[in-house]
Scaffold this motif. Structure first.
Motif, PDB file in Angstrom:
ATOM      1  N   SER A  51       1.048  -1.340   0.206  1.00  0.00           N
ATOM      2  CA  SER A  51      -0.036   0.062  -0.185  1.00  0.00           C
ATOM      3  C   SER A  51       1.026   1.273   0.026  1.00  0.00           C
ATOM      4  O   SER A  51       2.296   0.933   0.107  1.00  0.00           O
ATOM      5  N   ALA A  52       0.071   2.416  -0.322  1.00  0.00           N
ATOM      6  CA  ALA A  52       1.128   3.526  -0.629  1.00  0.00           C
ATOM      7  C   ALA A  52       1.612   4.123   1.179  1.00  0.00           C
ATOM      8  O   ALA A  52       0.542   4.213   1.514  1.00  0.00           O
ATOM      9  N   PRO A  54       0.858   6.933   3.281  1.00  0.00           N
ATOM     10  CA  PRO A  54      -0.434   7.630   3.531  1.00  0.00           C
ATOM     11  C   PRO A  54       0.225   8.598   3.443  1.00  0.00           C
ATOM     12  O   PRO A  54      -0.124   9.520   3.009  1.00  0.00           O
ATOM     13  N   TYR A  56       1.332  10.176   1.250  1.00  0.00           N
ATOM     14  CA  TYR A  56       1.689  11.390   0.121  1.00  0.00           C
ATOM     15  C   TYR A  56       0.566  10.863  -0.692  1.00  0.00           C
ATOM     16  O   TYR A  56       0.281  11.358  -2.119  1.00  0.00           O
ATOM     17  N   SER A  57      -0.712  10.491   0.163  1.00  0.00           N
ATOM     18  CA  SER A  57      -2.058  10.192  -0.551  1.00  0.00           C
ATOM     19  C   SER A  57      -2.268  11.518  -0.241  1.00  0.00           C
ATOM     20  O   SER A  57      -1.723  12.923  -0.220  1.00  0.00           O
ATOM     21  N   GLU A  58      -3.373  11.992  -1.146  1.00  0.00           N
ATOM     22  CA  GLU A  58      -3.537  13.254  -2.508  1.00  0.00           C
ATOM     23  C   GLU A  58      -4.158  14.692  -1.680  1.00  0.00           C
ATOM     24  O   GLU A  58      -3.927  15.170  -1.364  1.00  0.00           O
ATOM     25  N   GLU A  59      -4.709  13.630  -0.390  1.00  0.00           N
ATOM     26  CA  GLU A  59      -5.439  15.023   0.535  1.00  0.00           C
ATOM     27  C   GLU A  59      -4.436  15.296   1.823  1.00  0.00           C
ATOM     28  O   GLU A  59      -4.348  16.226   2.165  1.00  0.00           O
ATOM     29  N   ASN A  60      -3.698  14.311   1.864  1.00  0.00           N
ATOM     30  CA  ASN A  60      -2.296  15.263   2.540  1.00  0.00           C
ATOM     31  C   ASN A  60      -2.112  15.806   1.262  1.00  0.00           C
ATOM     32  O   ASN A  60      -0.900  17.727   2.100  1.00  0.00           O
TER      33      ASN A  60
END
Length: 86
Positions: A51-52, A54, A56-60
């Protein structure tokens, strides 16, 4: 079956930790990588979940871009703080 060699680059500390882990479970790193390769080929997938991060999530990333924009516009200032050991 003919044998071949491969070279893998990894962080030195990770290598030490992985080598110690392999020893604990009674195999060497070569055997561990061969087990991984055989399972991946047999199942036609990476044999564990990936899993990526978190961070680098778009939200963050949106939040970080907005914070940077505010700092650059003078709406917000950066403050120094102590690092948190994990």
């Amino acid at each position: 079956m003919a044998q071949t060699s491969i070279n893998i680059r990894m962080d030195e500390e990770l290598k030490k930790q992985f080598d110690a882990f392999c020893s604990e479970i009674g195999m060497n790193m070569t055997t561990a990588f061969c087990v991984f390769a055989k399972k991946a080929v047999r199942e036609r997938r990476i044999p564990f979940e990936i899993s990526a991060d978190p961070f680098y999530s778009e939200e963050n990333m949106t939040r970080l871009r907005e914070s940077i924009r505010k700092v650059e516009a003078g709406e917000k200032s950066l403050t120094e703080h102590e690092l948190i050991e994990v």
